[in-house]
Design a protein around this motif. Sequence first.
Motif, short mmCIF file in Angstrom:
data_model
loop_
_atom_site.label_atom_id
_atom_site.label_comp_id
_atom_site.label_asym_id
_atom_site.label_seq_id
_atom_site.Cartn_x
_atom_site.Cartn_y
_atom_site.Cartn_z
N ASN A 146 -0.79 2.42 9.72
CA ASN A 146 -1.63 1.22 9.56
C ASN A 146 -1.56 0.40 10.85
O ASN A 146 -1.21 -0.78 10.85
CB ASN A 146 -1.15 0.38 8.37
CG ASN A 146 -1.45 1.02 7.05
OD1 ASN A 146 -2.51 0.81 6.44
ND2 ASN A 146 -0.53 1.83 6.56
N SER B 136 -4.99 0.24 2.74
CA SER B 136 -4.34 -0.90 2.10
C SER B 136 -5.37 -1.98 1.79
O SER B 136 -6.16 -2.35 2.66
CB SER B 136 -3.25 -1.48 2.99
OG SER B 136 -2.75 -2.69 2.47
N SER B 137 -5.36 -2.45 0.56
CA SER B 137 -6.27 -3.54 0.17
C SER B 137 -5.64 -4.90 0.35
O SER B 137 -6.28 -5.93 0.05
CB SER B 137 -6.70 -3.35 -1.29
OG SER B 137 -5.58 -3.40 -2.15
N GLY C 31 0.83 -1.20 0.00
CA GLY C 31 0.00 0.00 0.00
C GLY C 31 0.86 1.24 0.00
O GLY C 31 2.07 1.17 -0.26
#
Length: 245
Positions: free
Chosen positions: A189, A74-75, A68
Amino acid sequence: MEEVKVVVAHQACATLRVGDVFLKVDGDQTRTDVEVRAMAMVPVPTPEILWRKPPVLALATVPGTALGRLGEPSSAAPAAWAAAGAAVRKLHDSPLPPWPGPTVDELAAELDAECEWLVTSGTLPADLVTRNRQVAEAALRPWTPVFVHGDLQLAHVFVDGDEVTGIIDWTEASQGDALFDLAILTLGNEDRLDDVAAGYGADVDLDVIRAWWSLRSLGAIRWLVEHGFDPAAPGCEIDVLRARM
């Protein structure tokens, strides 16, 4: 004719993409020396070096996609983050590079200078800087050195499914604190830290991880501003600092 894409460019260096080749142009060849030496030593996937003609280093693309980018959701699946953690553990378990990294005293002095600039320049409120400077203290302690990437932001880790296909940008590689790499990988994250720790396979000290998030963000803002980046973008360094309040 292949299109030339500017990936990143600032006063220190530039990276261009031409087809499947990345051209890294750096006026300071000591950084390139570190990158080339590190990639030859590490037990994790890295880009293939196609050729080097100073000041240019030509690298092949790595397969897969980046975990990401800071400031963007973020995928990547939890398994991909766990795979990144496992790759980092493999790096940290490898023999040390022969060159050192920053000392605790050097990091503390740099942090003091950056905090002073953030306040005196009016870039950040004093209370935000003070609080994060207090949090950052937990990172400034003795550690057992390991082989660290040194700039393991999520955009530098490429995955395909639950496999790490390449880790790029090794110019900051050195001896250092294992938790620093884990902190940079999860900066912005925080919800992915459990996945990374599961793949890493060892308990991590959350207070030290949080400390590195603060230290990294405080130390990066001036450089980002001076090189045309925006640390105030949603989810980026200034938001990371605000989360500690």
